[in-house]
Scaffold this motif. Structure first.
Motif, PDB file in Angstrom:
ATOM      1  N   ILE A 166      26.683  14.861  29.346  1.00 42.63           N
ATOM      2  CA  ILE A 166      26.519  15.654  28.131  1.00 42.63           C
ATOM      3  C   ILE A 166      25.287  15.192  27.355  1.00 42.63           C
ATOM      4  O   ILE A 166      24.484  16.005  26.871  1.00 42.63           O
ATOM      5  CB  ILE A 166      27.780  15.558  27.251  1.00 42.63           C
ATOM      6  CG1 ILE A 166      28.935  16.320  27.893  1.00 42.63           C
ATOM      7  CG2 ILE A 166      27.506  16.117  25.853  1.00 42.63           C
ATOM      8  CD1 ILE A 166      30.255  16.179  27.159  1.00 42.63           C
ATOM      9  N   GLN A 167      25.111  13.884  27.249  1.00 46.68           N
ATOM     10  CA  GLN A 167      23.942  13.349  26.564  1.00 46.68           C
ATOM     11  C   GLN A 167      22.646  13.779  27.252  1.00 46.68           C
ATOM     12  O   GLN A 167      21.646  14.086  26.597  1.00 46.68           O
ATOM     13  CB  GLN A 167      24.023  11.815  26.517  1.00 46.68           C
ATOM     14  CG  GLN A 167      25.135  11.286  25.641  1.00 46.68           C
ATOM     15  CD  GLN A 167      24.932  11.674  24.194  1.00 46.68           C
ATOM     16  OE1 GLN A 167      25.544  12.626  23.691  1.00 46.68           O
ATOM     17  NE2 GLN A 167      24.079  10.957  23.500  1.00 46.68           N
ATOM     18  N   PHE A 168      22.664  13.799  28.571  1.00 41.27           N
ATOM     19  CA  PHE A 168      21.483  14.212  29.326  1.00 41.27           C
ATOM     20  C   PHE A 168      21.220  15.708  29.141  1.00 41.27           C
ATOM     21  O   PHE A 168      20.070  16.141  29.012  1.00 41.27           O
ATOM     22  CB  PHE A 168      21.678  13.884  30.806  1.00 41.27           C
ATOM     23  CG  PHE A 168      20.396  13.823  31.592  1.00 41.27           C
ATOM     24  CD1 PHE A 168      19.760  12.608  31.813  1.00 41.27           C
ATOM     25  CD2 PHE A 168      19.808  14.970  32.089  1.00 41.27           C
ATOM     26  CE1 PHE A 168      18.575  12.546  32.535  1.00 41.27           C
ATOM     27  CE2 PHE A 168      18.626  14.922  32.812  1.00 41.27           C
ATOM     28  CZ  PHE A 168      18.009  13.700  33.028  1.00 41.27           C
ATOM     29  N   LEU A 169      22.304  16.497  29.110  1.00 34.82           N
ATOM     30  CA  LEU A 169      22.164  17.944  28.960  1.00 34.82           C
ATOM     31  C   LEU A 169      21.548  18.322  27.611  1.00 34.82           C
ATOM     32  O   LEU A 169      20.875  19.358  27.500  1.00 34.82           O
ATOM     33  CB  LEU A 169      23.537  18.614  29.106  1.00 34.82           C
ATOM     34  CG  LEU A 169      23.970  18.958  30.532  1.00 34.82           C
ATOM     35  CD1 LEU A 169      25.449  19.263  30.583  1.00 34.82           C
ATOM     36  CD2 LEU A 169      23.171  20.143  31.050  1.00 34.82           C
ATOM     37  N   ARG A 170      21.751  17.489  26.607  1.00 38.07           N
ATOM     38  CA  ARG A 170      21.201  17.779  25.280  1.00 38.07           C
ATOM     39  C   ARG A 170      19.681  17.704  25.272  1.00 38.07           C
ATOM     40  O   ARG A 170      19.037  18.202  24.346  1.00 38.07           O
ATOM     41  CB  ARG A 170      21.797  16.814  24.257  1.00 38.07           C
ATOM     42  CG  ARG A 170      23.264  17.095  23.956  1.00 38.07           C
ATOM     43  CD  ARG A 170      23.866  16.033  23.059  1.00 38.07           C
ATOM     44  NE  ARG A 170      25.256  16.354  22.731  1.00 38.07           N
ATOM     45  CZ  ARG A 170      26.090  15.544  22.084  1.00 38.07           C
ATOM     46  NH1 ARG A 170      25.657  14.358  21.692  1.00 38.07           N
ATOM     47  NH2 ARG A 170      27.327  15.913  21.836  1.00 38.07           N
ATOM     48  N   ASN A 171      19.110  17.079  26.290  1.00 37.64           N
ATOM     49  CA  ASN A 171      17.654  16.989  26.389  1.00 37.64           C
ATOM     50  C   ASN A 171      17.044  18.148  27.168  1.00 37.64           C
ATOM     51  O   ASN A 171      15.824  18.239  27.274  1.00 37.64           O
ATOM     52  CB  ASN A 171      17.252  15.669  27.057  1.00 37.64           C
ATOM     53  CG  ASN A 171      17.660  14.451  26.240  1.00 37.64           C
ATOM     54  OD1 ASN A 171      17.588  14.469  25.024  1.00 37.64           O
ATOM     55  ND2 ASN A 171      18.109  13.405  26.919  1.00 37.64           N
ATOM     56  N   ILE A 172      17.890  19.008  27.746  1.00 33.52           N
ATOM     57  CA  ILE A 172      17.402  20.138  28.539  1.00 33.52           C
ATOM     58  C   ILE A 172      17.331  21.380  27.649  1.00 33.52           C
ATOM     59  O   ILE A 172      18.338  21.786  27.067  1.00 33.52           O
ATOM     60  CB  ILE A 172      18.326  20.403  29.740  1.00 33.52           C
ATOM     61  CG1 ILE A 172      18.360  19.172  30.664  1.00 33.52           C
ATOM     62  CG2 ILE A 172      17.864  21.638  30.522  1.00 33.52           C
ATOM     63  CD1 ILE A 172      19.294  19.318  31.839  1.00 33.52           C
ATOM     64  N   PRO A 173      16.175  21.991  27.511  1.00 38.21           N
ATOM     65  CA  PRO A 173      16.044  23.165  26.627  1.00 38.21           C
ATOM     66  C   PRO A 173      16.933  24.319  27.075  1.00 38.21           C
ATOM     67  O   PRO A 173      17.013  24.639  28.272  1.00 38.21           O
ATOM     68  CB  PRO A 173      14.560  23.544  26.766  1.00 38.21           C
ATOM     69  CG  PRO A 173      13.890  22.308  27.296  1.00 38.21           C
ATOM     70  CD  PRO A 173      14.907  21.615  28.147  1.00 38.21           C
ATOM     71  N   LYS A 174      17.584  24.960  26.121  1.00 38.55           N
ATOM     72  CA  LYS A 174      18.442  26.105  26.433  1.00 38.55           C
ATOM     73  C   LYS A 174      17.620  27.319  26.868  1.00 38.55           C
ATOM     74  O   LYS A 174      18.161  28.242  27.489  1.00 38.55           O
ATOM     75  CB  LYS A 174      19.286  26.458  25.215  1.00 38.55           C
ATOM     76  CG  LYS A 174      20.326  25.401  24.859  1.00 38.55           C
ATOM     77  CD  LYS A 174      21.198  25.858  23.694  1.00 38.55           C
ATOM     78  CE  LYS A 174      22.255  24.805  23.362  1.00 38.55           C
ATOM     79  NZ  LYS A 174      23.124  25.228  22.237  1.00 38.55           N
ATOM     80  N   GLU A 175      16.329  27.308  26.515  1.00 44.04           N
ATOM     81  CA  GLU A 175      15.482  28.442  26.895  1.00 44.04           C
ATOM     82  C   GLU A 175      15.414  28.631  28.408  1.00 44.04           C
ATOM     83  O   GLU A 175      15.234  29.754  28.891  1.00 44.04           O
ATOM     84  CB  GLU A 175      14.060  28.243  26.344  1.00 44.04           C
ATOM     85  CG  GLU A 175      13.935  28.410  24.847  1.00 44.04           C
ATOM     86  CD  GLU A 175      14.439  27.204  24.077  1.00 44.04           C
ATOM     87  OE1 GLU A 175      14.560  27.295  22.844  1.00 44.04           O
ATOM     88  OE2 GLU A 175      14.723  26.163  24.710  1.00 44.04           O
ATOM     89  N   LEU A 176      15.561  27.531  29.151  1.00 45.97           N
ATOM     90  CA  LEU A 176      15.547  27.642  30.617  1.00 45.97           C
ATOM     91  C   LEU A 176      16.732  28.463  31.112  1.00 45.97           C
ATOM     92  O   LEU A 176      16.591  29.289  32.016  1.00 45.97           O
ATOM     93  CB  LEU A 176      15.583  26.241  31.242  1.00 45.97           C
ATOM     94  CG  LEU A 176      14.361  25.353  31.016  1.00 45.97           C
ATOM     95  CD1 LEU A 176      14.589  23.961  31.577  1.00 45.97           C
ATOM     96  CD2 LEU A 176      13.128  25.978  31.662  1.00 45.97           C
ATOM     97  N   GLU A 177      17.890  28.261  30.506  1.00 42.77           N
ATOM     98  CA  GLU A 177      19.071  29.030  30.898  1.00 42.77           C
ATOM     99  C   GLU A 177      18.956  30.485  30.448  1.00 42.77           C
ATOM    100  O   GLU A 177      19.407  31.400  31.151  1.00 42.77           O
ATOM    101  CB  GLU A 177      20.320  28.382  30.294  1.00 42.77           C
ATOM    102  CG  GLU A 177      20.566  26.976  30.839  1.00 42.77           C
ATOM    103  CD  GLU A 177      21.470  26.162  29.942  1.00 42.77           C
ATOM    104  OE1 GLU A 177      22.663  26.481  29.881  1.00 42.77           O
ATOM    105  OE2 GLU A 177      20.968  25.208  29.304  1.00 42.77           O
TER     106      GLU A 177
END
Length: 285
Positions: A166-177
């Motif tokens: 979850i902590q790692f996912l917070r660093n991934i921009p939602k714009e990619l999804e």
């Protein structure tokens, strides 16, 4: 002293300290390796790495079986019969659960997340008795498929891994999804094709942790495995200590060394991703 010499001296001191500290940290492992070639008398005569009278009896005896039922190679095979499925199922369940908590809003999300995090503070020892009773009623005790050890990992029981992802996912921009959704990807395709590749360092870290913890697990197999022929390496090491006739310590150490070699190899092969995953997952974006 010139600036160049100061930098050279600082670099020299830095690496000197690192080498000394590294040697101190690795010395127990080096001593363990050398002790596999020593007799009992020589093992207890000092902590030197030098072997005065080398013997290979420790390794010869390490491959002997107990009652014809199990030897170190059988124990290693038994170990990876449940370690590999545990790693695979842990990664799948933890990734799906982390993705759900990190990207979706649903009723009771905050409460469920709090409950999940609270399990981090629950000692495993308080769960042993109720879990054993439950698995006993289900007929899973001494299952040849190691069901009590493997099946729970399908349900993301390792909260630490879920939190880490979850902590790692917070660093991934939602714009990619969002871009993937515009291109026609559904939730599963987005997770598999977009999120999982970007989670690779964190997933490798989780896999390594689970691999090493499962390899070293003694209590789980001790509770749920009753047939000697299905004992893993963790229990086999204990079996190698014969309290009636005295320990052959070179044999015990040889068995221990053989049992940890796969973990060492896998760790060194994946250490770059492991370090990247730990460092990236510890910083909130």
């Amino acid at each position: 002293m010139t600036l160049g010499k100061k930098k050279y001296l600082a670099t020299f001191l830095k690496y000197a300290v690192l080498i000394i500290v590294g040697f101190i940290m690795v010395y127990p492992l080096l001593w363990m390796i050398s002790a596999t070639f020593k007799t009992n008398n020589e093992i207890f005569s000092g902590i030197s790495l030098w072997v005065n009278d080398p013997t290979f009896s420790g390794y010869k005896n390490a491959f002997k079986s107990y009652g014809g039922d199990i030897n170190i190679m059988t124990a290693m095979i038994n170990t990876y019969k449940y370690v590999i499925p545990k790693v695979v199922f842990t990664i799948i369940s933890a990734t799906v659960t982390a993705y759900g908590f990190a990207r979706f809003n649903f009723k009771g999300k905050s409460f469920l997340f709090a409950v999940m995090m609270s399990t981090l503070f629950l000692p495993q020892v308080v769960l042993n008795i109720p879990q054993y009773m439950m698995y006993s009623k289900m007929g899973w005790i001494d299952s040849k498929w190691y069901l009590p050890i493997i099946v729970p990992t399908l349900f993301a029981i390792d909260t630490y891994f879920v939190f880490m992802l979850i902590q790692f996912l917070r660093n991934i921009p939602k714009e990619l999804e969002e871009a993937a959704e515009i291109d026609g990807c559904n939730v599963v395709q987005t997770l598999v094709k977009i999120i999982v590749p970007m989670l690779k360092p964190a997933i490798v870290s989780c896999a390594l942790f689970q691999f090493m913890w499962s390899n070293n697990d003694f209590m789980g197999p001790l509770l749920y495995v009753k047939t000697p022929a299905r004992y893993p390496a963790a229990i086999f090491v204990k079996l190698s200590m014969d309290g009636d006739v005295g320990f052959q310590w070179n044999r015990v150490l040889a068995i221990s060394l053989i049992s940890i070699i796969p973990s060492l190899i896998i760790f060194f092969l994946a250490q770059n991703s492991f370090v990247e995953g730990i460092s990236a997952g510890s910083v909130k974006g």
